[in-house]
Design a protein around this motif. Structure first.
Motif, mmCIF file in Angstrom:
data_model
loop_
_atom_site.group_PDB
_atom_site.id
_atom_site.type_symbol
_atom_site.label_atom_id
_atom_site.label_comp_id
_atom_site.label_asym_id
_atom_site.label_seq_id
_atom_site.Cartn_x
_atom_site.Cartn_y
_atom_site.Cartn_z
ATOM 1 N N ARG A 1 0.835 -1.186 0.000
ATOM 2 C CA ARG A 1 0.000 0.000 0.000
ATOM 3 C C ARG A 1 0.875 1.243 0.000
ATOM 4 O O ARG A 1 2.096 1.170 0.214
ATOM 5 N N VAL B 1 -3.896 8.409 5.401
ATOM 6 C CA VAL B 1 -4.639 7.223 4.991
ATOM 7 C C VAL B 1 -3.711 6.254 4.269
ATOM 8 O O VAL B 1 -2.633 6.630 3.792
ATOM 9 N N SER B 2 -4.143 5.009 4.193
ATOM 10 C CA SER B 2 -3.453 4.009 3.381
ATOM 11 C C SER B 2 -4.361 3.620 2.223
ATOM 12 O O SER B 2 -5.584 3.579 2.367
ATOM 13 N N SER C 1 -4.400 0.648 -0.957
ATOM 14 C CA SER C 1 -3.784 -0.545 -1.524
ATOM 15 C C SER C 1 -3.109 -0.221 -2.852
ATOM 16 O O SER C 1 -3.635 0.552 -3.661
ATOM 17 N N ASP D 1 -9.260 -0.054 -3.049
ATOM 18 C CA ASP D 1 -9.998 0.476 -1.902
ATOM 19 C C ASP D 1 -10.032 2.002 -2.004
ATOM 20 O O ASP D 1 -9.323 2.598 -2.817
ATOM 21 N N ASP D 2 -10.853 2.629 -1.181
ATOM 22 C CA ASP D 2 -11.004 4.077 -1.216
ATOM 23 C C ASP D 2 -10.153 4.772 -0.165
ATOM 24 O O ASP D 2 -10.286 5.982 0.037
ATOM 25 N N GLY D 3 -9.290 4.012 0.495
ATOM 26 C CA GLY D 3 -8.429 4.587 1.509
ATOM 27 C C GLY D 3 -8.915 4.292 2.913
ATOM 28 O O GLY D 3 -10.087 4.502 3.236
ATOM 29 N N GLN D 4 -8.012 3.778 3.736
ATOM 30 C CA GLN D 4 -8.305 3.494 5.138
ATOM 31 C C GLN D 4 -7.593 4.522 6.016
ATOM 32 O O GLN D 4 -6.381 4.721 5.887
ATOM 33 N N ILE D 5 -8.341 5.177 6.887
ATOM 34 C CA ILE D 5 -7.756 6.209 7.743
ATOM 35 C C ILE D 5 -6.857 5.561 8.796
ATOM 36 O O ILE D 5 -7.283 4.677 9.537
ATOM 37 N N LEU D 6 -5.600 6.025 8.844
ATOM 38 C CA LEU D 6 -4.650 5.546 9.855
ATOM 39 C C LEU D 6 -4.563 6.500 11.037
ATOM 40 O O LEU D 6 -4.534 6.074 12.187
ATOM 41 N N THR E 1 -2.620 -1.552 10.966
ATOM 42 C CA THR E 1 -3.200 -0.477 11.760
ATOM 43 C C THR E 1 -2.145 0.117 12.691
ATOM 44 O O THR E 1 -1.064 -0.440 12.882
#
Length: 643
Positions: A130, A150-151, A153, A158-163, A209
């Motif tokens: 990612r 955000v991350s 892939s 994906d639309d981005g996962q907030i870190l 995470t």
């Protein structure tokens, strides 16, 4: 050599045209290294930014197809527009602000898909397949966009996962060599990143995470710049905790911070843009760094074991964007006699190679005016700084009874700096018989935190006084004509221009490029990054509305009594065009000579060569009519009201 011709200052025939200044200029920035490949960004004269690659075979090619423009609008000032890593390019496209993924040599593919999202400052997290990137979300109902880390892939599925979230701003994510620790910078309103930031480190868990977090350094009154992990996994960074941006490292086991080479020098820079870099690692034992003292830059190596600093003898006065790999240092550099260039420096042989010039040197040294650093007295017993350029043209000298007109240049920011760098935009004036004073007024970077912070609560007062006092100083030294003084500047420099013409009776003309005329309007109508900047520069709004009114030129238009030209981009989101329009209307109605030149499609700082050329020629034409000298060149006239 022919005997120089005696002619009025301003009327000299110059070897430099506006085309030389802009049409042949290429902006260089954004150096990155991936394997044996070197990448950088070039801003072309048509206003488009492209990624360029110099491969291991020394061949240089453009990677960005014609329909794309590599530029992010995060914070509006951008930077950190692309990532070259793992043999792949990820970049932000200006038109739609989406991220694109590109195999070098192939057509870019859309990588993100949500309209209203902007991205900057990406890094590769190879372990989790990612990228980690700063995201600015304009899709919410919040009063301001929401910034997060955000991350996304690398497959783009994906639309981005907030870190990391919860703060107003983020920048500078970086992973340790093992990919198990993430460091980043964050700050909150009303701070700007040169006021105070926090450096955080967190454990990356197996699922990607964020685990336990540690505050390493920083706070509301300590500015941290460029965190970076060394090859042995030690976290380095730059802090101004002593009043100067110096190098530090963090010993995780002892949870302590160590100063590396304390000195009255600036190893850091104000973070107006993402992706800035002033140092890198040649090995686990050697760090290569750039630093400035009183506006002049050096490149040096720091022995990490002995903490001995060794300065290299290089012919440059300005150095930025430092990257290091395989015994080579790459950076953007220039001097008082050469425009900026992309430079390679071999640490073993000490050989310097210029890989790409921003501009070919066409001006003979006999025409070149060299920056002269000056320090002059200003308000409250302080001194201010600047660079003086006397007029110079081998073919002309001024009339014996005359002194040259002076053009005072006030840089933007205001927390920025002017540098002792060869610029055709200055030689354009000096070869025509103008003297130029480029002012590093109070608040400018390069002279320590105390010099920057003297501007706190005093914007529009002390910086303007410095411009005025710099001009007075040169008049007192009999170097310029006290009856032909002009002042010019863009953005904050445009504001200084308007204030100088409104609140002082010294200058005879001025040029404001997208300058602030109404502080109250700016406080109500600007972008998130700078929406609380005025809290520190002026005072909290609306609680101190009185200060905003007192320092807004538009509120005191009756005091402005000299000619002015206003130059404005009509798509400017930072200083909206109504600021210049209001000033123009008011001066025209008062019967003062005033001109207004606008450019559709341009934002805060023009990118198209044709528009920059027109603006420069318009300014020269304006002064020729006000100071009553004949132009040596044919220039398209500007409509001047009330002349």
């Amino acid at each position: 050599m022919m005997t120089p011709q005696i002619a009025a200052y301003g009327s000299w025939k110059s070897p430099i045209t506006a085309d030389d200044v802009f049409a042949k200029f290429i902006g260089l920035r954004g150096i990155q290294l991936d394997g044996n490949n070197l990448y950088w960004c070039e801003l072309r004269p048509d206003g488009r930014t492209v990624i360029v690659c110099r491969a291991s075979d020394k061949q240089t090619i453009d990677l960005t197809p014609p329909d794309y423009n590599v530029r992010t609008r995060v914070h509006e000032y951008g930077g950190g527009d692309y990532l070259a890593a793992g043999g792949m390019i990820y970049f932000s496209n200006f038109t739609d602000q989406q991220l694109y993924r590109q195999v070098p040599g192939e057509e870019p593919q859309s990588f993100t898909h949500i309209a209203g999202m902007r991205y900057a400052n990406a890094i590769l997290d190879a372990i989790h397949d990612r990228i980690i990137v700063v995201r600015e979300d304009h899709t919410t109902d919040a009063l301001q966009p929401v910034n997060t880390l955000v991350s996304i892939s690398t497959a783009g599925d994906d639309d981005g996962q907030i870190l990391v979230s919860g703060s107003d701003f983020y920048s500078s994510p970086c992973l340790n060599p093992e990919g198990t620790r993430l460091a980043w910078l964050t700050w909150n309103h009303p701070n700007m990143p040169w006021d105070g930031t926090e450096l955080w480190v967190a454990e990356l868990l197996a699922d990607g995470t964020i685990g336990q977090r540690t505050l390493v350094a920083g706070g509301k009154a300590e500015s941290i710049f460029q965190p970076q992990w060394s090859p042995d996994g030690t976290l380095y960074f730059i802090s101004d905790r002593t009043g100067w941006w110096n190098l530090y490292r963090w010993h995780e086991q002892q949870a302590e911070v160590e100063a590396l080479c304390p000195m009255e020098a600036e190893f850091g820079e104000p973070q107006w843009k993402f992706g800035m870099s002033t140092y890198g690692f040649a090995s686990a034992d050697k760090l290569i760094c750039a630093y400035s003292q009183k506006g002049y830059y050096c490149l040096a190596s720091l022995d990490i074991r002995t903490l001995r600093l060794h300065q290299f003898a290089l012919p440059y006065t300005v150095i930025s964007n430092v990257r290091v790999a395989d015994g080579q240092v790459f950076f953007i550099a220039g001097s008082a006699t050469e425009p900026v260039a992309l430079v390679q420096f071999d640490l073993t042989t000490k050989i310097i190679r210029v890989l790409r010039r921003s501009q070919e040197i066409t001006l003979d040294s006999t025409h070149c005016s060299i920056a002269q650093p000056i320090e002059f007295p200003t308000e409250q017993g302080f001194t201010a700084h600047g660079f003086f350029y006397p007029p110079k043209n081998r073919d002309f000298i001024g009339r014996p009874e005359e002194h040259p007109p002076l053009l005072v240049m006030s840089h933007g920011g205001p927390t920025a700096a002017t540098l002792p760098l060869f610029r055709y935009s200055i030689q354009y004036w000096t070869t025509r018989g103008f003297a130029v004073l480029d002012v590093n007024y109070t608040g400018s970077t390069g002279y320590g935190r105390a010099y920057r912070e003297r501007l706190k609560g005093q914007w529009g007062i002390v910086d303007v006084a410095d411009c005025v006092n710099g001009a007075r100083y040169l008049v007192s030294q009999r170097l310029v004509d006290g009856n032909r003084l002009a002042i010019t500047g863009g953005s904050a420099g445009g504001y200084a221009t308007l204030c100088a013409l409104t609140f002082f009776k010294l200058f005879s003309a001025g040029a404001s490029y997208y300058g602030v005329s109404d502080l109250e309007a700016l406080a109500r109508d600007t972008h998130k990054f700078e929406s609380r900047y005025l809290d520190g520069l002026v005072g909290p709004y609306p609680e101190r509305r009185d200060l905003y009114l007192a320092r807004s030129p538009i509120q005191h238009i009756e005091q402005l009594a000299c000619p002015l030209i206003l130059i404005q981009g009509l798509d400017d989101p930072i200083v909206p065009p109504n600021q210049s329009q209001m000033m123009f209307d008011a001066l025209r109605n008062r019967g003062l000579p005033v001109a207004y030149v606008t450019f559709a499609g341009e934002q805060h700082g023009f990118v198209k060569a044709e528009n920059n050329k027109r603006a420069l020629e318009a300014e020269l034409y304006f002064y020729s009519r006000i100071f009553k000298f004949e132009l040596a060149d044919e220039i398209e006239p500007v409509q001047i009201e009330n002349l």
